[in-house]
Design an enzyme around this catalytic site. Sequence first.
Site, PDB file in Angstrom:
ATOM      1  N   ARG A  84       2.284  -6.575  -6.059  1.00  0.00           N
ATOM      2  CA  ARG A  84       1.513  -6.642  -4.977  1.00  0.00           C
ATOM      3  C   ARG A  84       0.199  -6.216  -5.089  1.00  0.00           C
ATOM      4  O   ARG A  84      -0.897  -6.025  -4.044  1.00  0.00           O
ATOM      5  CB  ARG A  84       2.232  -6.021  -3.631  1.00  0.00           C
ATOM      6  CG  ARG A  84       3.371  -6.923  -3.337  1.00  0.00           C
ATOM      7  CD  ARG A  84       4.064  -6.321  -1.847  1.00  0.00           C
ATOM      8  NE  ARG A  84       3.477  -5.058  -1.224  1.00  0.00           N
ATOM      9  CZ  ARG A  84       4.359  -3.891  -1.155  1.00  0.00           C
ATOM     10  NH1 ARG A  84       5.413  -3.741  -1.508  1.00  0.00           N
ATOM     11  NH2 ARG A  84       3.530  -2.969  -0.819  1.00  0.00           N
ATOM     12  N   ASN A  85      -0.167  -5.649  -6.305  1.00  0.00           N
ATOM     13  CA  ASN A  85      -1.443  -5.225  -6.580  1.00  0.00           C
ATOM     14  C   ASN A  85      -2.442  -6.413  -6.540  1.00  0.00           C
ATOM     15  O   ASN A  85      -2.213  -7.461  -7.103  1.00  0.00           O
ATOM     16  CB  ASN A  85      -1.621  -4.425  -7.742  1.00  0.00           C
ATOM     17  CG  ASN A  85      -2.915  -3.522  -7.937  1.00  0.00           C
ATOM     18  OD1 ASN A  85      -3.942  -4.276  -7.892  1.00  0.00           O
ATOM     19  ND2 ASN A  85      -2.699  -2.305  -7.886  1.00  0.00           N
ATOM     20  N   ALA A  86      -3.607  -6.329  -5.950  1.00  0.00           N
ATOM     21  CA  ALA A  86      -4.477  -7.466  -5.774  1.00  0.00           C
ATOM     22  C   ALA A  86      -5.542  -7.518  -6.932  1.00  0.00           C
ATOM     23  O   ALA A  86      -6.164  -8.515  -6.797  1.00  0.00           O
ATOM     24  CB  ALA A  86      -5.256  -7.347  -4.380  1.00  0.00           C
TER      25      ALA A  86
END
Length: 176
Positions: A44-46
Amino acid sequence: MEQEAGEKRTGLPPVVDSRSRLLLLGSMPGEASLRAQMYYGHPRNAFWPLLYGLLDGGEPSPVYAERLQFALSRGVALWDVLRECERKGSLDAAIRKAEANDFRAFFAAYPGITHVFFNGSAAAQYFSRQAAPQVEGLPLSFSTLPSSSPARAISLEAKLEGWQPVREAWLESQRG
């Protein structure tokens, strides 16, 4: 009330080559990234969508090695401010006994880097406290970006807007 120190964590080696002009610095990889031995390995890290979006890359490759090659091909190096620390979990607020990487040697080895971007305020704060004296006098530009971490609860669009200085520096490096 005293906090638990947590386990000793050692960061990842830098991703850099002689083409690097921009350096993106995190504080210390989170648990998912350390387990995978990958920068920004939490699903979920952008970070990767931001980097690909800003540097005209389209959708991020699902293959980590190709992601690294994309960054390097755009003149972007990756590293973290901290070489090691003690931390329980993944939050920057839980970091204790932090030790910075050797930035004096790094910038001596890669003098083409002109722009340093901190992925979040914690990275900027650790750099300011522990590493800034190592780079005094070097011709470097520093900027703090909104964290790409899922813990930083703002939209991808807001993060993309906050990361525009990366695109501007990249475009500048393409002209020069």
